[in-house]
Motif scaffolding. Structure first.
Motif, PDB file in Angstrom:
ATOM      1  N   UNK A  62      -6.582 -87.389 -47.600  1.00  0.00           N
ATOM      2  CA  UNK A  62      -6.133 -86.399 -48.586  1.00  0.00           C
ATOM      3  C   UNK A  62      -5.213 -85.351 -47.977  1.00  0.00           C
ATOM      4  N   UNK A  63      -5.422 -85.051 -46.690  1.00  0.00           N
ATOM      5  CA  UNK A  63      -4.577 -84.027 -46.058  1.00  0.00           C
ATOM      6  C   UNK A  63      -3.426 -84.658 -45.263  1.00  0.00           C
ATOM      7  N   UNK A  64      -3.131 -85.935 -45.552  1.00  0.00           N
ATOM      8  CA  UNK A  64      -1.914 -86.542 -45.021  1.00  0.00           C
ATOM      9  C   UNK A  64      -2.042 -87.181 -43.660  1.00  0.00           C
ATOM     10  N   UNK A  65      -3.270 -87.384 -43.199  1.00  0.00           N
ATOM     11  CA  UNK A  65      -3.503 -88.025 -41.901  1.00  0.00           C
ATOM     12  C   UNK A  65      -3.796 -89.506 -42.148  1.00  0.00           C
ATOM     13  N   UNK A  66      -3.115 -90.391 -41.417  1.00  0.00           N
ATOM     14  CA  UNK A  66      -3.248 -91.826 -41.656  1.00  0.00           C
ATOM     15  C   UNK A  66      -4.606 -92.386 -41.272  1.00  0.00           C
ATOM     16  N   UNK A  67      -5.113 -91.973 -40.110  1.00  0.00           N
ATOM     17  CA  UNK A  67      -6.371 -92.567 -39.658  1.00  0.00           C
ATOM     18  C   UNK A  67      -7.076 -91.676 -38.652  1.00  0.00           C
ATOM     19  N   UNK A  68      -8.381 -91.874 -38.577  1.00  0.00           N
ATOM     20  CA  UNK A  68      -9.206 -91.282 -37.531  1.00  0.00           C
ATOM     21  C   UNK A  68      -9.492 -92.343 -36.488  1.00  0.00           C
ATOM     22  N   UNK A  69      -9.523 -91.954 -35.222  1.00  0.00           N
ATOM     23  CA  UNK A  69      -9.927 -92.877 -34.167  1.00  0.00           C
ATOM     24  C   UNK A  69     -11.443 -93.060 -34.233  1.00  0.00           C
ATOM     25  N   UNK A  70     -11.875 -93.945 -35.092  1.00  0.00           N
ATOM     26  CA  UNK A  70     -13.299 -94.167 -35.331  1.00  0.00           C
ATOM     27  C   UNK A  70     -13.471 -95.593 -35.850  1.00  0.00           C
ATOM     28  N   UNK A  71     -14.658 -96.180 -35.594  1.00  0.00           N
ATOM     29  CA  UNK A  71     -15.857 -95.567 -35.007  1.00  0.00           C
ATOM     30  C   UNK A  71     -16.016 -95.897 -33.521  1.00  0.00           C
ATOM     31  N   UNK A  72     -16.934 -95.162 -32.877  1.00  0.00           N
ATOM     32  CA  UNK A  72     -17.378 -95.481 -31.516  1.00  0.00           C
ATOM     33  C   UNK A  72     -18.303 -96.691 -31.593  1.00  0.00           C
ATOM     34  N   UNK A  73     -18.000 -97.718 -30.809  1.00  0.00           N
ATOM     35  CA  UNK A  73     -18.804 -98.943 -30.794  1.00  0.00           C
ATOM     36  C   UNK A  73     -19.565 -99.105 -29.478  1.00  0.00           C
ATOM     37  N   UNK A  74     -19.551 -98.063 -28.661  1.00  0.00           N
ATOM     38  CA  UNK A  74     -20.272 -98.098 -27.401  1.00  0.00           C
ATOM     39  C   UNK A  74     -21.781 -98.068 -27.638  1.00  0.00           C
ATOM     40  N   UNK A  75     -22.516 -98.499 -26.626  1.00  0.00           N
ATOM     41  CA  UNK A  75     -23.972 -98.408 -26.634  1.00  0.00           C
ATOM     42  C   UNK A  75     -24.374 -97.023 -26.130  1.00  0.00           C
ATOM     43  N   UNK A  76     -25.349 -96.411 -26.760  1.00  0.00           N
ATOM     44  CA  UNK A  76     -25.884 -95.131 -26.285  1.00  0.00           C
ATOM     45  C   UNK A  76     -26.854 -95.422 -25.142  1.00  0.00           C
ATOM     46  N   UNK A  77     -26.285 -95.447 -23.927  1.00  0.00           N
ATOM     47  CA  UNK A  77     -27.090 -95.792 -22.753  1.00  0.00           C
ATOM     48  C   UNK A  77     -27.166 -94.585 -21.831  1.00  0.00           C
ATOM     49  N   UNK A  78     -26.410 -94.604 -20.727  1.00  0.00           N
ATOM     50  CA  UNK A  78     -26.517 -93.516 -19.742  1.00  0.00           C
ATOM     51  C   UNK A  78     -25.376 -92.504 -19.848  1.00  0.00           C
ATOM     52  N   UNK A  79     -24.375 -92.772 -20.662  1.00  0.00           N
ATOM     53  CA  UNK A  79     -23.184 -91.913 -20.711  1.00  0.00           C
ATOM     54  C   UNK A  79     -23.435 -90.628 -21.486  1.00  0.00           C
ATOM     55  N   UNK A  80     -23.225 -89.486 -20.805  1.00  0.00           N
ATOM     56  CA  UNK A  80     -23.374 -88.196 -21.474  1.00  0.00           C
ATOM     57  C   UNK A  80     -22.259 -87.964 -22.485  1.00  0.00           C
ATOM     58  N   UNK A  81     -21.052 -88.448 -22.194  1.00  0.00           N
ATOM     59  CA  UNK A  81     -19.924 -88.197 -23.091  1.00  0.00           C
ATOM     60  C   UNK A  81     -20.012 -89.059 -24.351  1.00  0.00           C
ATOM     61  N   UNK A  82     -20.745 -90.158 -24.298  1.00  0.00           N
ATOM     62  CA  UNK A  82     -20.952 -90.984 -25.490  1.00  0.00           C
ATOM     63  C   UNK A  82     -22.189 -90.504 -26.246  1.00  0.00           C
ATOM     64  N   UNK A  83     -23.367 -90.708 -25.704  1.00  0.00           N
ATOM     65  CA  UNK A  83     -24.591 -90.194 -26.335  1.00  0.00           C
ATOM     66  C   UNK A  83     -24.692 -90.559 -27.798  1.00  0.00           C
ATOM     67  N   UNK A  84     -24.960 -89.549 -28.649  1.00  0.00           N
ATOM     68  CA  UNK A  84     -25.161 -89.830 -30.077  1.00  0.00           C
ATOM     69  C   UNK A  84     -23.863 -90.020 -30.849  1.00  0.00           C
ATOM     70  N   UNK A  85     -22.725 -90.081 -30.140  1.00  0.00           N
ATOM     71  CA  UNK A  85     -21.497 -90.549 -30.797  1.00  0.00           C
ATOM     72  C   UNK A  85     -21.644 -92.030 -31.134  1.00  0.00           C
ATOM     73  N   UNK A  86     -22.480 -92.731 -30.366  1.00  0.00           N
ATOM     74  CA  UNK A  86     -22.778 -94.137 -30.625  1.00  0.00           C
ATOM     75  C   UNK A  86     -23.824 -94.242 -31.732  1.00  0.00           C
ATOM     76  N   UNK A  87     -23.779 -95.353 -32.467  1.00  0.00           N
ATOM     77  CA  UNK A  87     -24.732 -95.544 -33.551  1.00  0.00           C
ATOM     78  C   UNK A  87     -26.147 -95.789 -33.046  1.00  0.00           C
TER      79      UNK A  87
END
Length: 339
Positions: free
Chosen positions: A112-137
């Motif tokens: 709606x605000x004119x942006x084509x796409x979001x870089x989503x979704x995160x398909x990583x596993x929520x394992x040991x990565x602090x930067x991923x964490x709950x960004x993963x499903x």
């Protein structure tokens, strides 16, 4: 024509320097950050201005939900994707329904605000990565695949292309590739049988992929986004993947192994990425642009698939996108507030 470089701007309006960069043939995309956002109306005015200067530009944002969402003031604050994974353990049908609604809601507001796409979704596993964490499903592929599929179904129903990240998987690497070199010591078989499976199983729904700035040392000496092995051999040849490949931000610390910004963008494009991102450092952006000025333009048909179905509507200071939007927004906000 769409160029091979995605850049950013410093503020909420275009400067003369921004305008000149937008006109460069090798600039094909712009990504917005929180500093570029004041209100829905301001964002739509900004994206409209970008397209007045460069009608074929692709405009992107990171609007995942949880701790990674740039559009906040005036937009729906989405839950972290990991919350759907938690619900999926006890109420799978409800979790899938809410994940699809969240994908639709995110995409509807972003378009709606004119942006084509979001870089989503995160398909990583929520394992040991602090930067991923709950960004993963979730913590396993069996749960990630149905939830991410539902989220992407919602995105695509709204008219937005999908981008899975971070191939072949960042969740099993502790180090944050934004600030340090990230190295994964597992074998190809371990990576293939674990982290890669969500990307493989969801491939039919993935319009684009973003390789990780991770060195899988026992597989290839280069970060995946600079690696002909991962991009050409695995993705293009073995998996027959024909979607768009975006490099992750080439100013991230883990990307610096390739040298200066000009060397990094060349390494990403030479490896097979369609578009490289150089963000939050204008000098690097200009260096990268100079470094590829003689490169051939990327695959236009492929990149055109990322163009969003942007509605021709007037955006007021407060979003109001109709009855379905109001209903879905209420459901997602109620779910978020119960977590």
């Amino acid at each position: 024509m769409i160029g091979a470089l995605m850049l950013d701007i410093a503020s909420t309006e275009l400067t003369q320097e921004d305008i000149e960069l937008l006109q460069a043939p090798q600039v094909g995309g712009m990504i917005l950050f929180a500093r570029n956002i004041e209100s829905p109306a301001q964002v739509r005015a900004l994206t409209d201005h970008m397209r007045q200067i460069r009608p074929d530009i692709l405009i992107a944002v990171d609007q995942e939900g949880g701790r990674v969402q740039r559009l906040k003031k005036g937009f729906t604050l989405l839950p972290a994707m990991g919350h759907f994974g938690e619900l999926y353990l006890t109420q799978p049908e409800k979790a899938l329904d809410l994940a699809e609604q969240s994908g639709w809601l995110m995409a509807t507001e972003v378009l709606a605000v004119g942006i084509d796409f979001s870089f989503a979704p995160v398909l990583d596993i929520n394992d040991v990565s602090d930067v991923i964490g709950d960004r993963a499903f979730a913590q396993n592929v069996a749960d990630i695949v149905p939830l991410a599929s539902a989220f992407m179904k919602g995105m695509q129903r709204a008219g937005m292309a999908t981008t899975g990240k971070h191939f072949p998987g960042h969740g099993s690497v502790k180090v944050d590739s934004h600030v340090a070199a990230a190295i994964d010591l597992r074998s190809y078989e371990e990576i293939y049988n674990n982290d890669m499976q969500s990307f493989i199983k969801l491939q039919p729904q993935l319009d684009a992929l973003m390789p990780a700035h991770v060195i899988y040392e026992n597989v290839d000496p280069n970060p995946a986004g600079f690696s002909p092995f991962w991009i050409q051999n695995v993705l293009r040849q073995q998996l027959k993947y024909d979607g768009v490949l975006f490099s992750d931000d080439l100013t991230m610390q883990a990307a610096c192994v390739a040298g200066g910004a000009d060397a990094r963008i060349r390494a990403a494009l030479d490896a097979g990425c369609d578009m490289g991102l150089v963000c939050n450092h204008r000098e690097s952006a200009c260096t990268a642009l100079e470094g590829i000025k003689n490169f051939a333009l990327p695959n236009q048909e492929r990149l055109e698939r990322m163009r969003g179905k942007i509605p021709n509507i007037h955006i007021a200071e407060q979003l109001d996108l109709g009855k379905e939007w109001q209903s879905v927004k209420k459901a997602i906000e109620e779910f978020k507030n119960t977590r």
